[in-house]
Design an enzyme around this catalytic site. Structure first.
Site, mmCIF file in Angstrom:
data_model
loop_
_atom_site.group_PDB
_atom_site.id
_atom_site.type_symbol
_atom_site.label_atom_id
_atom_site.label_comp_id
_atom_site.label_asym_id
_atom_site.label_seq_id
_atom_site.Cartn_x
_atom_site.Cartn_y
_atom_site.Cartn_z
ATOM 1 N N ASP A 299 0.871 -1.184 0.000
ATOM 2 C CA ASP A 299 0.000 0.000 0.000
ATOM 3 C C ASP A 299 0.908 1.234 0.000
ATOM 4 O O ASP A 299 1.796 1.353 0.853
ATOM 5 C CB ASP A 299 -0.867 -0.041 1.281
ATOM 6 C CG ASP A 299 -1.887 1.089 1.341
ATOM 7 O OD1 ASP A 299 -1.626 2.171 0.799
ATOM 8 O OD2 ASP A 299 -2.944 0.891 1.968
ATOM 9 N N TYR B 290 -1.821 10.131 -2.969
ATOM 10 C CA TYR B 290 -1.918 11.346 -3.796
ATOM 11 C C TYR B 290 -0.929 12.408 -3.299
ATOM 12 O O TYR B 290 -0.302 13.112 -4.099
ATOM 13 C CB TYR B 290 -3.341 11.930 -3.755
ATOM 14 C CG TYR B 290 -4.429 11.106 -4.424
ATOM 15 C CD1 TYR B 290 -4.186 9.858 -4.970
ATOM 16 C CD2 TYR B 290 -5.741 11.606 -4.505
ATOM 17 C CE1 TYR B 290 -5.193 9.113 -5.550
ATOM 18 C CE2 TYR B 290 -6.758 10.871 -5.100
ATOM 19 C CZ TYR B 290 -6.483 9.617 -5.612
ATOM 20 O OH TYR B 290 -7.495 8.895 -6.194
ATOM 21 N N ARG C 87 -0.820 14.909 9.096
ATOM 22 C CA ARG C 87 -1.577 14.024 9.997
ATOM 23 C C ARG C 87 -1.202 14.262 11.460
ATOM 24 O O ARG C 87 -1.966 13.945 12.363
ATOM 25 C CB ARG C 87 -1.374 12.552 9.608
ATOM 26 C CG ARG C 87 -2.034 12.243 8.269
ATOM 27 C CD ARG C 87 -1.975 10.770 7.911
ATOM 28 N NE ARG C 87 -2.209 10.599 6.476
ATOM 29 C CZ ARG C 87 -2.329 9.434 5.870
ATOM 30 N NH1 ARG C 87 -2.262 8.322 6.549
ATOM 31 N NH2 ARG C 87 -2.530 9.377 4.563
ATOM 32 N N ASP D 214 -3.818 2.415 -5.192
ATOM 33 C CA ASP D 214 -2.530 2.383 -4.490
ATOM 34 C C ASP D 214 -2.238 1.088 -3.732
ATOM 35 O O ASP D 214 -1.335 1.053 -2.926
ATOM 36 C CB ASP D 214 -2.407 3.597 -3.551
ATOM 37 C CG ASP D 214 -3.075 3.397 -2.217
ATOM 38 O OD1 ASP D 214 -4.079 2.683 -2.171
ATOM 39 O OD2 ASP D 214 -2.575 3.947 -1.226
ATOM 40 N N GLU D 215 -3.012 0.033 -4.014
ATOM 41 C CA GLU D 215 -2.738 -1.229 -3.326
ATOM 42 C C GLU D 215 -2.537 -2.360 -4.336
ATOM 43 O O GLU D 215 -3.213 -2.399 -5.366
ATOM 44 C CB GLU D 215 -3.920 -1.604 -2.416
ATOM 45 C CG GLU D 215 -4.117 -0.655 -1.263
ATOM 46 C CD GLU D 215 -5.321 -1.030 -0.415
ATOM 47 O OE1 GLU D 215 -5.483 -2.211 -0.096
ATOM 48 O OE2 GLU D 215 -6.101 -0.117 -0.101
HETATM 49 N N1 DCP Z 1 -8.798 8.538 -1.678
HETATM 50 C C1 DCP Z 1 -9.925 9.172 -2.168
HETATM 51 N N2 DCP Z 1 -11.060 9.221 -1.425
HETATM 52 C C2 DCP Z 1 -11.092 8.668 -0.208
HETATM 53 C C3 DCP Z 1 -9.965 7.994 0.311
HETATM 54 C C4 DCP Z 1 -8.822 7.944 -0.452
HETATM 55 O O1 DCP Z 1 -9.884 9.706 -3.274
HETATM 56 N N3 DCP Z 1 -12.200 8.724 0.500
HETATM 57 C C5 DCP Z 1 -7.585 8.526 -2.490
HETATM 58 C C6 DCP Z 1 -6.512 9.396 -1.875
HETATM 59 C C7 DCP Z 1 -5.488 8.461 -1.357
HETATM 60 C C8 DCP Z 1 -5.682 7.221 -2.204
HETATM 61 O O2 DCP Z 1 -7.056 7.215 -2.566
HETATM 62 O O3 DCP Z 1 -4.188 8.991 -1.471
HETATM 63 C C9 DCP Z 1 -5.323 5.923 -1.493
HETATM 64 O O4 DCP Z 1 -6.153 5.734 -0.353
HETATM 65 P P1 DCP Z 1 -5.589 5.158 0.996
HETATM 66 O O5 DCP Z 1 -6.754 4.869 1.860
HETATM 67 O O6 DCP Z 1 -4.586 4.081 0.781
HETATM 68 O O7 DCP Z 1 -4.868 6.401 1.671
HETATM 69 P P2 DCP Z 1 -3.430 6.985 1.480
HETATM 70 O O8 DCP Z 1 -2.589 6.191 0.561
HETATM 71 O O9 DCP Z 1 -3.570 8.416 1.128
HETATM 72 O O10 DCP Z 1 -2.860 6.935 2.963
HETATM 73 P P3 DCP Z 1 -2.198 5.732 3.762
HETATM 74 O O11 DCP Z 1 -0.809 6.169 4.045
HETATM 75 O O12 DCP Z 1 -3.018 5.632 4.989
HETATM 76 O O13 DCP Z 1 -2.270 4.496 2.911
HETATM 77 MG MG MG Z 2 -2.221 4.135 0.778
#
Ligand code: DCP
Ligand code: MG
Length: 486
Positions: A36, A41, A73, A128-129
């Site tokens: 992940d 973004y 965060r 992203d996964e």
């Molecule tokens: N995203 C989105 N709407 C949401 C949640 C996430 O568009 N409600 C997008 C933004 C994130 C991406 O999807 O960057 C990936 O989601 P993740 O839940 O994996 O979150 P992140 O990668 O940003 O953070 P983490 O470090 O917790 O994985």
């Molecule tokens: Mg992520």
């Protein structure tokens, strides 16, 4: 068809006497890595503009904060928070509009493509996964070094003796190599979970964040599952299933473990009931399903066009957008095609398509528009016309990077860099035959840049001399071989 039962009192339901599903009776032969990308973004924005790394950064879509970097965060910012609230918590927050997903998609494809260099079994989950089944690579490396890499979840004192401990340790070494490659080639940090199934790999990967990896040995699976509170915290239980479970008074993972299977079978079909029960114990037999790339990438617009200029402008616009998609796909198309629907007042018109081999570089958009217009003229021969749909597409893809002439170069490619056209030096057929390694299609070989041809030939020669390292899974020859990739 599932039967839904509502308002069933929990007190009327007997607790199960069935023994729990024992995770150590399960098959532990697979090794699965879940990767992940950290604050995805936000990291892509930081790669584009490194000065952002020192500041709290939030990504905004409408009035919603979809993610933020880890610096932000620290102020208590959370995904899906309103931008107004986020600004209140962190007044210095740098907000970036994240509504155009193009760059995120490009990075997402590059990460998955890179992971496919380790195993053909890569399944994408969102942008992203990725799940990667590395069992084959682990088995190749057995009897080497069993030092675990990264964090370990739970207690490892009483581990199972089926060989899963050794396999997961090697899996953790591979996960570290994957994460290093993603960081070196794309400057993105990631988290990884390593376990014997997808569910546990995903769950354990989020235990240590950011930029860390965690191994789960099967004996700690129950502890991990019970650490989840609500049934909806189990990744494959969505809102709808969660609601049905709540309606039959199953709220926690513990409730799901202790309920009777019959109780679940009243609300779900027997297979789903069994699956839900298994999930509550961390048992997940689902396979990593490799994603297939599309056979054709095309775009079309249903707009009325009546002049040559309108058609050329529309082709140019469509090709501009299409080239971004094709470049982020990474493969090279061999065929270009154009679709047209001629106006017909009675039938509404029928779609016709013409295609031809692609002999023009993807970097030469002007020439591509000319080729596409030539195909259009093959369908529409009249001077005066009215078309109600125009489409353009690429197909017959080959696994040759379309932006730079080495695989490494492709992964290092920044999405903002405009690449010079690939240097292609055509050799005479005889010369090509002399240099074309056995197993590689001579026609494909002839289309490759000279440097790549030379690299393939050198690799073939060194293979003949048996000097190619055994563990190397992603050789150039494998890419171009007519045989299916191992
Ligand atoms: N995203 C989105 N709407 C949401 C949640 C996430 O568009 N409600 C997008 C933004 C994130 C991406 O999807 O960057 C990936 O989601 P993740 O839940 O994996 O979150 P992140 O990668 O940003 O953070 P983490 O470090 O917790 O994985
Ligand atoms: Mg992520």
């Amino acid at each position: 068809m599932p039967i839904f039962i509502f308002n069933l009192s929990r007190s009327k339901l007997k607790k199960t006497n069935e023994p729990p599903v024992k995770t150590n009776m399960e098959d532990h032969s697979r090794t699965i890595v879940h990767i992940d990308i950290d604050c995805f973004y936000a990291q892509v924005e930081e790669v584009k503009n490194p000065s952002l790394k020192l500041q709290p950064v939030g990504i905004q879509q409408k009035n919603c904060l979809v993610t933020s970097n880890y610096k932000a965060r620290e102020y208590g910012l959370k995904k899906c928070m309103s931008v107004t609230e986020a600004k209140k918590l962190c007044p210095k927050l740098v907000l970036i509009n994240g509504e155009d997903l193009q760059h995120y998609r490009q990075y997402s494809s590059k990460v998955s493509d890179l992971l496919r260099g380790f195993s053909d079994l890569v399944e994408r989950l969102g942008l992203d996964e990725n799940f990667i089944d590395v069992t084959a690579l682990v088995n190749e490396r057995m009897a080497s070094n069993y030092t675990p890499v990264g964090c370990i979840y739970g207690d490892v004192s009483g581990t199972c003796d089926c060989g899963c401990y050794e396999r997961l340790c090697i899996g953790s070494q591979i996960a570290q190599e994957m994460r290093d490659a993603i960081f070196e080639q794309l400057s993105l940090t990631t988290c990884a979970g390593i376990a014997h199934n997808k569910l546990l790999a995903k769950l354990v990967g989020s235990k240590n964040k950011p930029n860390k990896q965690t191994i789960l040995f099967p004996d700690s699976a129950l502890e991990l599952m019970l650490g989840l509170q609500k049934v909806c915290d189990i990744p494959s239980i969505g809102v709808a299933t969660g609601k049905v479970l709540n309606d039959i008074h199953i709220f926690t993972v513990k409730d799901l473990q202790s309920c009777q299977i019959r109780e679940l079978e009243m609300a779900f079909d027997p297979l789903k009931a069994k699956h839900l029960k298994q999930l509550s114990y961390g048992v997940d037999e689902s396979l990593v399903k490799p994603y297939a790339k599309p056979l054709t990438i095309s775009l079309e617009d249903a707009k009325c066009l009546v002049t040559k200029q309108e058609v050329q402008d529309k082709l140019s616009e469509l090709l501009g957008r299409l080239l971004i998609l094709v470049k982020s796909d990474g493969r090279t198309p061999k065929v270009i095609k154009v679709s047209v629907r001629k106006y017909n007042p009675t039938t509404g018109g029928q779609r016709e398509t013409r295609q031809c081999p692609l002999s023009v570089s993807l970097d030469n958009q002007t020439k591509l528009v000319e080729v596409a217009y030539g195909l259009f003229k093959k369908i529409i021969t009249e001077q005066s016309f009215k078309v109600t749909l125009l489409g353009v597409g690429f197909s017959k893809f080959i696994d040759v990077p379309n932006q730079k002439n080495t695989l490494d170069g492709f992964f290092k490619q920044s999405s903002d860099v405009i690449e010079p056209p690939i240097k292609r030096i055509k050799l005479a057929k005889e010369e090509r035959c002399l240099k074309c390694p056995p197993g590689v299609d001579i026609e494909v070989f002839g289309e490759l840049p000279l440097e790549v041809q030379q690299e393939l030939w050198d690799e073939h020669k060194s293979k003949e001399r048996k000097v190619v390292s055994k563990g190397k899974v992603n050789t150039m020859l494998n890419y171009f071989s007519k045989e299916p990739r191992k």
